[in-house]
Design a protein around this motif. Structure first.
Motif, PDB file in Angstrom:
ATOM      1  N   GLY A 139     -17.570  18.527 -67.655  1.00  0.00           N
ATOM      2  CA  GLY A 139     -18.368  17.594 -68.446  1.00  0.00           C
ATOM      3  C   GLY A 139     -17.890  16.163 -68.356  1.00  0.00           C
ATOM      4  O   GLY A 139     -18.441  15.276 -69.001  1.00  0.00           O
ATOM      5  N   GLY A 140     -16.836  15.907 -67.581  1.00  0.00           N
ATOM      6  CA  GLY A 140     -16.337  14.547 -67.416  1.00  0.00           C
ATOM      7  C   GLY A 140     -15.571  14.009 -68.602  1.00  0.00           C
ATOM      8  O   GLY A 140     -15.277  12.815 -68.665  1.00  0.00           O
ATOM      9  N   THR A 141     -15.239  14.878 -69.550  1.00  0.00           N
ATOM     10  CA  THR A 141     -14.549  14.435 -70.764  1.00  0.00           C
ATOM     11  C   THR A 141     -13.136  14.987 -70.801  1.00  0.00           C
ATOM     12  O   THR A 141     -12.938  16.207 -70.731  1.00  0.00           O
ATOM     13  CB  THR A 141     -15.307  14.903 -72.026  1.00  0.00           C
ATOM     14  OG1 THR A 141     -16.642  14.413 -71.959  1.00  0.00           O
ATOM     15  CG2 THR A 141     -14.635  14.407 -73.287  1.00  0.00           C
ATOM     16  N   CYS A 167      -9.482  20.335 -63.398  1.00  0.00           N
ATOM     17  CA  CYS A 167      -8.572  20.728 -64.465  1.00  0.00           C
ATOM     18  C   CYS A 167      -9.306  21.529 -65.535  1.00  0.00           C
ATOM     19  O   CYS A 167     -10.433  21.207 -65.897  1.00  0.00           O
ATOM     20  CB  CYS A 167      -7.971  19.486 -65.119  1.00  0.00           C
ATOM     21  SG  CYS A 167      -7.025  18.440 -63.997  1.00  0.00           S
ATOM     22  N   VAL A 168      -8.626  22.556 -66.035  1.00  0.00           N
ATOM     23  CA  VAL A 168      -9.127  23.360 -67.152  1.00  0.00           C
ATOM     24  C   VAL A 168      -8.065  23.283 -68.243  1.00  0.00           C
ATOM     25  O   VAL A 168      -6.887  23.547 -67.997  1.00  0.00           O
ATOM     26  CB  VAL A 168      -9.361  24.825 -66.732  1.00  0.00           C
ATOM     27  CG1 VAL A 168      -9.787  25.670 -67.927  1.00  0.00           C
ATOM     28  CG2 VAL A 168     -10.388  24.903 -65.618  1.00  0.00           C
TER      29      VAL A 168
END
Length: 174
Positions: A139-141, A167-168
């Motif tokens: 989501g780019g956040t 990244c998660v």
């Protein structure tokens, strides 16, 4: 384990491949040779030097593709205003934040590398973490860290390219 009665001493020849090959007549059949310029072992077989490199055998001088689980250490990162990560040093990292920080873009980025970064709040907690622009989150956040003292969060990463790290984020481990 019993010791065999007929033993021969092991001799190892050492030198550049060119020197070993030009002196092959002086090397005994079955003798092990180390080519210093190639960092490689050879054995004299049927009058010639034959590489002992096994198909698929790992070497320390080249990147490897593994087909089984690998284990390594969790490398401690130095806490600083900008936290540096050298991906050549390890796959898994940990850092304890003692202030509001930025996780800088890593160095030695190679597509396909993956691992985890544990983010630990110090005894004060409420520390924040900004991220270098190579870090891509869903989501780019960018995520918000857990804020309690000694809280542990984890970022799992997979390097997609030299400038994109997927990244998660998982929060609030005990």
């Amino acid at each position: 384990m019993p010791t065999p009665s007929n033993r021969t001493a092991v001799r190892i020849a050492r030198g550049t491949y060119s020197n070993l090959n030009s002196s092959v007549a002086d090397i005994n059949e079955g003798e092990i040779c180390y080519a210093t310029d190639q960092d490689k072992l050879y054995v004299k077989e049927s009058g010639s030097l034959v590489s002992t490199q096994l198909t698929g055998a790992a070497t320390l001088a080249a990147a490897q593709t593994f087909t089984a689980g690998q284990r390594g250490e969790i490398t401690t990162l130095t806490d600083a205003a900008s936290i540096s990560v050298d991906l050549a040093a390890s796959n898994n990292f940990t850092v304890t934040l003692a202030g509001n920080r930025t996780l800088a873009n890593p160095t030695n980025i190679v597509a396909g590398q993956s691992g985890s970064i544990f983010i630990v709040q110090d005894g004060t907690g409420s520390r924040t973490l900004a991220y270098g622009n190579y870090h891509d989150f869903a989501g780019g956040t960018a995520p918000t860290l857990s804020t309690t003292a000694a809280a542990v969060d984890r970022i799992d990463y997979l390097v997609r390219s030299a400038t994109s790290i997927h990244c998660v984020f998982t929060a609030n481990y005990s």
